[in-house]
Design an enzyme around this catalytic site. Structure first.
Site, mmCIF file in Angstrom:
data_model
loop_
_atom_site.group_PDB
_atom_site.id
_atom_site.type_symbol
_atom_site.label_atom_id
_atom_site.label_comp_id
_atom_site.label_asym_id
_atom_site.label_seq_id
_atom_site.Cartn_x
_atom_site.Cartn_y
_atom_site.Cartn_z
ATOM 1 N N HIS A 796 10.918 -0.678 -18.470
ATOM 2 C CA HIS A 796 9.853 -0.653 -17.450
ATOM 3 C C HIS A 796 10.168 0.827 -16.993
ATOM 4 O O HIS A 796 9.387 1.082 -15.742
ATOM 5 C CB HIS A 796 11.109 -1.301 -16.621
ATOM 6 C CG HIS A 796 9.887 -1.858 -15.152
ATOM 7 N ND1 HIS A 796 10.174 -1.561 -14.468
ATOM 8 C CD2 HIS A 796 9.144 -2.638 -15.209
ATOM 9 C CE1 HIS A 796 9.269 -2.419 -13.295
ATOM 10 N NE2 HIS A 796 8.659 -2.663 -14.227
ATOM 11 N N LYS A 798 8.875 4.845 -16.338
ATOM 12 C CA LYS A 798 7.866 4.667 -16.091
ATOM 13 C C LYS A 798 7.711 6.516 -15.410
ATOM 14 O O LYS A 798 8.003 6.846 -14.161
ATOM 15 C CB LYS A 798 6.673 4.366 -14.535
ATOM 16 C CG LYS A 798 6.561 3.050 -14.698
ATOM 17 C CD LYS A 798 7.323 2.023 -13.404
ATOM 18 C CE LYS A 798 6.995 0.384 -13.577
ATOM 19 N NZ LYS A 798 6.551 0.519 -14.435
ATOM 20 N N ASP A 803 6.608 19.327 -21.910
ATOM 21 C CA ASP A 803 7.427 20.974 -21.788
ATOM 22 C C ASP A 803 9.460 20.511 -21.661
ATOM 23 O O ASP A 803 9.558 22.176 -20.953
ATOM 24 C CB ASP A 803 6.910 21.787 -21.257
ATOM 25 C CG ASP A 803 5.663 22.360 -22.016
ATOM 26 O OD1 ASP A 803 5.160 21.940 -23.177
ATOM 27 O OD2 ASP A 803 4.807 23.345 -21.382
ATOM 28 N N HIS A 1096 3.901 -2.210 -4.669
ATOM 29 C CA HIS A 1096 4.601 -1.518 -6.077
ATOM 30 C C HIS A 1096 5.497 -0.481 -5.925
ATOM 31 O O HIS A 1096 6.261 -0.155 -7.100
ATOM 32 C CB HIS A 1096 3.522 -1.528 -7.475
ATOM 33 C CG HIS A 1096 3.487 -1.010 -8.247
ATOM 34 N ND1 HIS A 1096 3.955 -0.221 -9.722
ATOM 35 C CD2 HIS A 1096 4.098 -2.659 -9.111
ATOM 36 C CE1 HIS A 1096 5.147 -1.226 -10.879
ATOM 37 N NE2 HIS A 1096 4.782 -2.240 -10.324
ATOM 38 N N LYS A 1098 8.502 1.748 -5.605
ATOM 39 C CA LYS A 1098 10.107 1.486 -5.379
ATOM 40 C C LYS A 1098 11.053 2.795 -5.186
ATOM 41 O O LYS A 1098 11.808 3.624 -5.503
ATOM 42 C CB LYS A 1098 11.093 1.176 -6.833
ATOM 43 C CG LYS A 1098 10.180 -0.002 -6.977
ATOM 44 C CD LYS A 1098 9.014 0.394 -8.306
ATOM 45 C CE LYS A 1098 7.985 -0.033 -9.343
ATOM 46 N NZ LYS A 1098 8.124 -2.051 -9.209
ATOM 47 N N ASP A 1103 18.316 7.014 6.393
ATOM 48 C CA ASP A 1103 18.748 7.871 7.993
ATOM 49 C C ASP A 1103 17.765 9.700 7.662
ATOM 50 O O ASP A 1103 17.687 10.342 7.898
ATOM 51 C CB ASP A 1103 19.862 8.918 7.839
ATOM 52 C CG ASP A 1103 20.978 7.516 8.339
ATOM 53 O OD1 ASP A 1103 20.338 6.735 8.502
ATOM 54 O OD2 ASP A 1103 21.655 7.499 7.655
#
EC number: 3.1.4.4
Length: 1683
Positions: A796, A798, A803, A1096, A1098, A1103
């Site tokens: 999962h 992404k 380089d 979508h 995450k 603080d």
């Protein structure tokens, strides 16, 4: 042309056709001595000491053996100068020579030796002996040279013999004529140059010159290439290395415990890029090229007798001729070098024997080896000298003959191999070698009186030339620990360790490989796996290849924090006690210093403590011995057992591996149990929504030079990274990657392998689409569910790494449906593909239907005029430097694991992990100078990984650990955006184990006990992104996920709310859940629609100081680590900004603080592009004011107290002055004019206001980061460029994939996709001859449009402002903003009021500037809306007319582009627009006053948090709020924001959506019956809209045609009455059942701000309690899939 070298040592130079040159050659050859005498006489010193001149002359004379040549100096002249030697000078010279002698004595001994040497006759003896030796060797050398050359030419092309002889002569001529003074001569110019260039670099220059001459000669260059066809005695290909580029130096080592003080024995590095410290880390120690006979003659015996065959030598090696040449050193004993020589002699004897068995004597050419210096030779020679000295004391000058040609006779009794006569195995003749870098060996013979290390050095250097073009060089490479792979990997920084042959003992399964044991190749493969392999110890890993000449890694063994090394021979088989350490470190061949501290042992070889702490003397033989010679390496993934050749070899490998593991940070445990260390001074930039991410990625891909790593759950090859399609066709991801691959960039992709149609990603199409683009693109799908027995989990991650320097990480996949802007539009109904922002499959709505037919990318899945798209909100971030290296290492680990598990059908290379960036490498990165001040973040890469995903023995869940720690340590608030919220609950026997929910509860309990404010803002989607309505059987996944979420939040005794309520804590005071929703009008009839905005992202922000961004959801799959694999990054910004927290001063980290504000502004409807634009503009004002404050400030000459103004006060005043000029559009303010006058030049001349004249180096983050690198065309005027180009880092070894690193594959048929096999149309479409018309576009127009697109995002509608002249305040501004834009006098009074702080004035100017741009933008939207109404009237009129004529077809919507200017009739506004439907709706359409009364009745009572009483003022504010201040987001905890703004807007938006659309989920719906009623009301609203649209069309048609049709008019009135009845009748059942007409509904929706709504935590709660929520079929699926 200088002399050149070949395998035989014969020198060549390019042929010269000039006759005069040939004659000069003959002249030189006939009179060599005369020219040399003249040259020597010219170089004699006028006065001074001759001894040092003689020493220099040894190196200068090109053809002589010693400086005391008979033809060079008369004997009387030599004797006279020797007698005049100054004692002081000779002492210095001898001491300098002796300082390199390991057996040198004390100063008194040296003085005594000097006295004896100066007053003895040995000087004349040696001079006469050497002269005599030279006379005897001269004819012999000439005859040998002729024979040797003739033999070599017979082995090659005979017809080139005569030409090569002339080349050789020309080479000598150029050496004598063009360079009259050889290297190291006494010319002043050369002396001055020699002072600047050290001896090491000078030698390297000679080496390079010789190599270049050889290559230019032609034939040697072809011979170099032909070595690739040679095979050694074992059938192995000769390694493609040039011995001509290898330099060898030998220095002695004492065979005692002081060996432990010497470092870097097996360390190699490139030039000065080495970051290790130590005596030999950067420069090879200076070793004398020769030693004076005078200085060592008296201690030759002491030197020879003290040595034995166990003597140790450090061999310093350099390979290459450039500044970054490879440098390393090895330690070998005399026995090792002797063994090498004997093995080569065996090979020579075997070849000689075989050649005699064949008639063709040229089958094997004679292998000529240089003479090897034996110790026994030196003893015998010394004995002979002593006997002759006793018998003939007066003629001590008659020394034995020491010619190299007779050395074999002296040592003929050493071994049986030495009995081979010189006629059978010819000896290498140095006289035929004319090379610059060997000049010191040519000048000085192999003398027994020389130290043994110098003689060994001579032997090895000559051996390099002898084996230069022979396959036997492999033995020499093995001895030197030099291999092609090691050379290719030498660009890596960090520790580089030992190389050599080892045997693998461990099984394939123990090494982590999946192999077949029943195939036809299984037995052969098993044998191959357990044959010798060439191993290399690198900076943080070990790798091995099939043999020394191979460059294709067969495995890569990474070092991690669980790395262990074990050896055989002890009880526990573990390196864990003192005796075992001593057994290793007291082998003199090893060097371990600081590494011992890792094992708790002090490095004191002479004083080793026993277990009781008492000192004990080290014994020569340890109690521990290794009989199996077995090494066991173990990391967190697997084991590797290897067998060494000998116990000494075992110790050397142990030493090298331990030093490597202790020198790398990867072997240390890290925070949160992560695999990656904490990195400091990192650059980070957040990228919210797909637009920003895709654009930045496209820019980074254009900069790629080396490798690209892409790890995605799904990748769509036809995805456009820039929108709209027109002008951006070249930025489609498959085309960009193809372009990169064609440039030589290697691309590696990992994607999730879907099973059938369960997940509609079609990874097979992605795989073969990408593979067909170019051979440089490699792709792996994972997991193989059947082979790995993994059916439920997914890769999962992404992220993209470019380089190994740039990295993008977050939650956004490079696939359809992810692109979006901050506005999150619902419609994209442009007819032409080129004008669409969401072309083809990119227009998606997962709640309606999942993706399908992905092999047809340009076909839409829905009717764009009926079904809205589902907007997508996501967060990605970009980083630079070390965090990118960490991500690259994770990718390499994943890639190699997949190769071991899958064994692909195509050749796929294993990858090597990147080395850590050094400070010099970091400085050489592009944008380093630009971004150095912004690189203030502390980062750490986190991940969720387990056995199935990475082969780990212990699961890593560092993401969950970081989440828990950040929540626990938060002091004020946390802000979470996530796709799911499933945590810490139990349902239906399934226990959710991740502890995030428990951590929230514990933190809330702590805040309640301490009576301190603390809040949790959590955003999740309204519903999971699965298709089918929730009340159908097909929505099983949707119901189960929502059930787990509700059980985690509010339902059941294990939910978060229930746990808090048990402790008498009101959850609403501390934790709130929100969602996002969007509404819009839909063409062609401006129908009202709504759709959830899918969250979508995450992220977690704590603080405003720390945050986590990644791919991990809050559920079991992502957090536990043993299910879905995830990756995230933890960021803590050390750049603190002074702000507010709960009303108090507070210092927040810049990155988390700006990210939270950016997200909250977007959710509440602020124009974030405008905010960013204004911020950049005012940031430039600040910089300009800081430089020109003396001319710009408006302060009086003296302050209020009579003191001068401070610089800070003048800068603030200058900033306000610039802001005033920007807002009012004037050249200066009245205050500035009164203080400076009209004629005073302020230095600005509108600079800082007119954006065209301001230095725009900070205008745009993306332009500054990506476009500031100079590629040869860009200007250097604005942005300083990095000192070193990005290419200075060099290309990594992974760049050689498919070339040197060919890869591995399994014995199976290549996988294919029949849809792409012989699909010429798809190839044409990729090339640009498809629907997007790429190749048909003008290249010039394409580039211009693509370049300006980013500016259009931020500068759209900003070309002009409402206030752009002196009367701007009085000009018309949209209604709703009149209460916020002050008039001119009020603003001036505010800015001149002394009671207002400069900070407040500056903040006010920002707000006014933002409102000016925003009001203009809304005015433009109003104009566009009126134009759409006019188009709608035209469309409705045409549709009615066509219906009347019996035609069912509708004309196309005549919709013009947004940017076009329109001439809209102003009479459509206001009352006339209302009259279009007032006859139909009559009093059913509510005015603004009626709407206010209606909303006041349905809005719930608002209780003041502090007093607990009903707050009517806040309720009134809730009703009339129509503006969001974008600069009121600094303090998230203060009640005026958290309750008065954030929660208030969410509540109002929720009520308005429910009032109009009756959308679900909603807390008002408690059971299936109410669910059905709300669904019917939603459908009825849509039906009423359609009816009203039809009636309006008829009304418009009757108005325009003026035709009276009584029957038609009656029918229209009947339909209108029926519609009014429905609208009025719906009110009887309460406001929740009210269905509004379209125009009233639109007025209600226009009061919505942003997208924020309250997440319904009690939707269908009664059905859950009665157990009617879950269908029986839902219980059949494994619960682990959904939680």
């Amino acid at each position: 042309m200088s002399n050149v070298s070949t395998a035989s040592g014969t020198h060549f130079a390019p042929p010269q056709a000039d006759r005069s040159v040939t004659e000069e050659v003959d002249r030189v050859n006939s009179r060599p001595d005369e020219l040399e005498n003249q040259e020597v006489l010219r170089q004699l010193p006028e006065n001074g000491n001759l001894t040092s001149s003689l020493q220099r002359e040894k190196r200068r004379t090109p053809n002589g053996k010693e400086a005391e040549r008979k033809h060079a100096l008369p004997k009387s002249f030599v004797d006279r100068n020797l007698s005049d030697v100054s004692p002081n000078h000779s002492l210095d010279h001898i001491m300098h020579s002796n300082e390199h002698d390991p057996r040198r004595g004390s100063d008194e001994e040296n003085m005594h030796r000097l006295y004896n040497n100066l007053h003895s006759s040995n000087n004349n003896v040696h001079s006469k002996r050497n002269s005599k030796r030279e006379e005897e060797r001269a004819p012999q050398r000439r005859s040998s040279s002729v024979a040797y050359t003739q033999q070599q030419f017979n082995g090659w092309k005979k017809e080139f013999g005569h030409a090569f002889k002339k080349i050789s002569a020309i080479g000598r001529l150029k050496s004598s004529v063009n360079s009259p003074t050889p290297a190291g001569s006494g010319h002043r110019h050369n002396q001055h140059q020699h002072q600047q260039v050290n001896e090491e670099d000078l030698y390297t220059q000679r080496l390079a010159s010789d190599l270049l001459d050889s290559l230019l000669a032609g034939c040697p260059a072809s011979l170099f290439a032909s070595t690739q066809f040679l095979r050694d005695e074992h059938g192995k290909r000769r390694a493609p290395l040039l011995l001509a580029k290898l330099d060898v130096r030998v220095s002695p080592l004492k065979n005692d415990n002081n060996i432990l003080d010497i470092t870097n024995s097996n360390h190699n590095h490139r030039g000065n890029n080495n970051n290790n410290t130590g005596e030999n880390s950067d420069r090879r120690p200076s070793i004398p090229r020769s030693s004076s006979i005078i200085s060592i003659s008296s201690n030759v015996a002491e030197f020879m007798y003290s040595r034995n065959e166990n003597s140790l030598f450090r061999i310093h090696l350099e390979y290459g001729i450039d500044e970054d040449r490879l440098k390393w050193s090895i330690i070998r004993s005399y026995k090792d070098i002797k063994s090498l020589h004997h093995k080569l002699k065996i090979v020579a004897f075997q070849q000689l024997t075989i050649s005699k068995l064949y008639s063709d004597n040229n089958r094997y050419h004679s292998l000529q080896l240089p003479h090897f210096p034996h110790y026994k030779e030196m003893v015998k020679e010394r004995n002979v000298m002593e006997k002759k000295a006793e018998n003939k004391p007066s003629s001590a000058a008659s020394a034995p003959h020491t010619s190299e040609n007779n050395n074999n006779d002296n040592g003929s009794n050493i071994t049986s191999l030495e009995t081979l006569s010189s006629s059978e195995i010819s000896e290498f003749n140095i006289d035929n070698v004319k090379m610059k870098h060997l000049q010191d060996l040519i000048d000085e013979p192999d003398d027994f009186s020389q130290p043994i290390h110098l003689r060994l050095e001579r032997y090895l250097r000559l051996l390099n030339i002898a084996l230069c073009l022979r396959p036997h060089a492999n033995r020499l490479f093995e001895f030197y620990e030099l291999s092609p792979l090691g050379n290719l990997l030498s660009r890596e920084s960090g520790f580089q360790g030992k190389q050599g042959y080892l045997v693998i003992r461990s099984t394939a399964k123990a090494q982590g490989w999946r192999v077949s044991h029943f195939g036809k190749h299984a037995f052969k493969d098993m044998i191959d796996r357990h044959t010798t392999k060439w191993f290399l110890v690198r900076n943080s890993y070990l790798t091995y290849v099939s043999d020394l000449s191979s460059t294709t890694p067969l495995d890569v063994f990474l070092i991690d924090w669980k790395f262990k090394v074990r050896f055989s021979g002890n009880k526990n088989n573990i390196l864990d006690n003192e005796n075992e350490i001593n057994w290793i470190i007291h082998d003199p061949n090893l060097e371990i210093n600081d590494e011992l501290e890792e094992f708790g042992i002090e490095n004191d070889a002479n004083n080793i403590l026993d277990k009781n702490g008492k000192s004990k003397t080290h014994q020569k033989k340890s109690n521990i011995s290794s009989k199996l010679l077995l090494l066991t390496l173990e990391n967190s993934e697997r084991k590797l057992k290897i067998i060494c050749k000998s116990e000494s070899s075992l110790k050397q490998w142990m030493s090298s591996i331990i030093k490597m593991s202790t020198s790398t940070p990867w072997s240390k445990p890290n925070r949160f149990g992560s695999f990656a260390p904490v990195r400091t001074n990192s650059f980070c930039k957040f990228l919210v929504d797909g637009r920003d991410y895709f654009w930045s990625l496209s820019e980074a891909l254009l900069m790629a030079k080396d490798v690209i790593y892409i790890h995605d759950w799904w990748l769509s090859p036809e995805l456009y990274l820039r929108r709209p399609v027109k002008g951006n066709q070249g930025f489609r991801i498959d085309r960009m990657l193809k372009s990169c691959a064609e440039k030589g960039i290697k691309i590696f992709i990992v994607i999730y392998r879907n099973v059938g149609n369960i997940v509609g990603t079609d990874s097979l199409w992605t795989k073969h689409s990408m593979l067909n683009l170019h051979p440089n693109i490699h792709i792996i799908r994972s997991p193989n569910q059947w082979l790995q027995n993994t059916y439920f989990w997914a890769h999962h991650e992404k992220f993209v790494v470019i380089d190994e320097t740039f990295a993008f990480i977050g939650g956004t996949d490079l696939c359809y449906g992810r692109y979006d802007t901050f506005e999150h539009v619902l419609r994209d109904d442009a007819e032409s593909l080129l004008d669409q922002n969401f072309p083809g499959k990119d227009y998606s709505n997962a709640r309606i239907a999942d993706f399908h037919d992905l092999d047809k990318p340009f076909e839409s899945m829905y009717d764009r005029k009926v079904i809205p798209r589902m907007p997508w909100h996501d967060v990605q971030m970009m980083t630079l430097g070390e965090p990118a290296r960490d991500l690259a290492r994770h990718f390499v680990q994943r890639w190699n694991y997949l190769l071991r598990a899958k064994r692909p059908s195509r050749l796929t290379p294993l990858l090597t992990p990147p080395s850590d960036l050094t400070a010099e490498e970091l400085k050489s990165l592009p944008m380093f100078e630009i971004l150095r001040e912004k690189s203030t973040c502390e980062t750490q890469i986190l991940r969720s990984a387990g056995n199935w995903s990475l082969g780990l023995k212990e699961t890593e869940c560092s993401i969950q650990n970081a989440y828990l720690k950040l929540i626990e340590q938060s002091e004020h608030f946390i802000y979470i955006e996530n796709q799911f919220f499933i945590t810490s609950t139990v349902w239906n026997g399934t226990c959710v184990l991740n502890k995030i929910g428990d951590a929230l509860v514990d933190r809330i309990v702590k805040a309640n006990q301490e009576k301190k404010p603390w809040k949790a803002f959590i955003l999740i989607p309204l519903m999971p992104g699965f298709d089918s309505p929730v009340d159908t059987a097909e929505a099983s996944s949707l119901r189960l996920i929502m059930q787990f979420q509700y059980q985690s939040i509010s339902r059941g005794e294990h939910s978060t709310f229930s746990k808090l309520k048990k402790l008498n804590i009101d959850p609403a005071q501390y934790i709130q859940f929100f969602s996002l929703r969007k509404w819009s009008t839909f063409a062609p009839n401006e129908r009202l629609i709504t759709e959830q905005l899918y969250v979508h992202a995450k992220i977690l922000i704590a603080d405003d100081r720390r945050c986590i961004i990644g791919s991990a959801n809050i559920n079991e799959r992502s957090q536990l680590g043993n299910r879905d694999s995830e990756v995230a990054i933890l960021i803590r910004d050390t750049d603190l900004i002074k702000t507010k927290m709960n009303g108090d001063d507070y210092y927040a980290g810049k990155f988390p603080w700006e990210l939270r504000q950016r997200l909250m502004r977007e959710h509440l409807g602020c124009d974030v592009d405008l905010v960013e634009f204004v911020e950049k503009k005012f940031e430039r004002f600040e910089k300009f004011a800081a430089k020109n404050y003396e001319k710009l400030h408006t302060l009086s000459k003296e302050g209020d107290s009579g003191n001068n103004w401070s610089d800070r006060e003048m800068i603030d005043s200058a900033m306000i002055e610039l802001g005033y000029r920007e807002i009012f559009g004037c050249k200066f303010s009245p205050q500035w004019k009164s203080g400076h006058g009209n004629s005073v030049d302020d230095g600005s001349t509108q600079c800082g206001i007119n954006e065209k004249e301001v230095g725009r180096e900070d205008e745009n983050v993306y332009e500054k980061f990506f476009n500031s690198v100079d590629y040869g065309k860009s200007s250097r005027k604005r942005t300083p460029l990095p000192k070193h180009n990005f290419a200075s880092l060099g290309l990594t070894f992974n760049h050689r994939a498919g070339i040197e690193n060919v890869g591995i594959r399994d014995h199976k048929v290549l996988s294919t996709d029949p849809r792409l096999r012989k699909n010429d149309e798809h190839k044409k479409e990729v090339d640009g001859y498809g629907p997007d018309c790429w190749k048909k576009e003008s290249n010039k127009k394409f580039k211009a449009d693509a370049t300006e697109q980013l500016k259009e995002w931020a500068l759209n509608s900003l070309a002009s402002k409402v206030l752009d002249d002196k009367e701007m305040i009085k000009s018309e501004i949209p209604e709703g903003f009149s209460n916020y834009l002050p008039n001119e006098k009020d603003l001036e009074m505010y800015l001149t009021d002394k009671t207002v702080t400069n900070r407040n004035k500056w903040s006010m100017l920002k707000r006014i500037c933002y409102l000016q741009y925003l009001s203009h933008k809304l005015d433009e939207r109003k104009t566009q809306r009126l134009k759409k109404i006019k188009d709608m009237r035209r469309h409705l009129s045409s549709s009615t007319e066509s219906t009347r004529n019996g035609s069912n077809s509708l004309p196309l919507n005549e919709k013009s582009n947004e940017g076009e200017s329109t001439n809209v009739d102003q009479d459509i506004e206001g009352d006339e627009y209302h009259r279009l439907h007032e006859d139909i709706l009559k009093n059913q359409e509510l005015d603004d006053g009626s709407l206010d009364d209606l909303l006041s009745q349905i809005i719930p009572k608002i209780t003041n948090f502090n007093s607990g009483e009903i707050d009517d003022a806040k309720k009134e504010e809730l009703l009339k709020l129509n503006f969001i201040d974008p600069y009121s987001f600094e303090d998230p905890l203060i009640s005026s924001f958290s309750e008065g703004l954030w929660f208030t807007i969410a509540l109002r938006n929720t009520l308005l959506y429910k009032l109009v659309f009756h959308c679900q989920p909603d807390n008002a719906v408690q059971n299936w019956k109410e669910y059905g009623e709300f669904t019917e009301l939603e459908q009825e609203f849509q039906i009423n809209q359609e009816k009203l649209i039809d009636l309006e069309a008829e009304n418009i048609n009757s108005t325009t045609t003026n035709v009276v049709d009584k029957d038609r008019e009656k029918e229209k009135m009947r339909k209108a009455a029926e519609l009014r009845m429905k609208l009025s009748g719906s009110l009887l059942y309460g406001f929740n059942q009210k269905v509004f007409d379209k125009h009233t509904a639109q007025r209600i929706l226009e009061r919505i701000h942003g997208h924020l709504v309250i997440f319904p935590t009690e939707w269908l709660a009664k059905e859950v309690e009665s157990r009617n929520w879950i269908f029986n079929s839902d219980r059949l699926s494994p619960m682990e899939i959904y939680n």
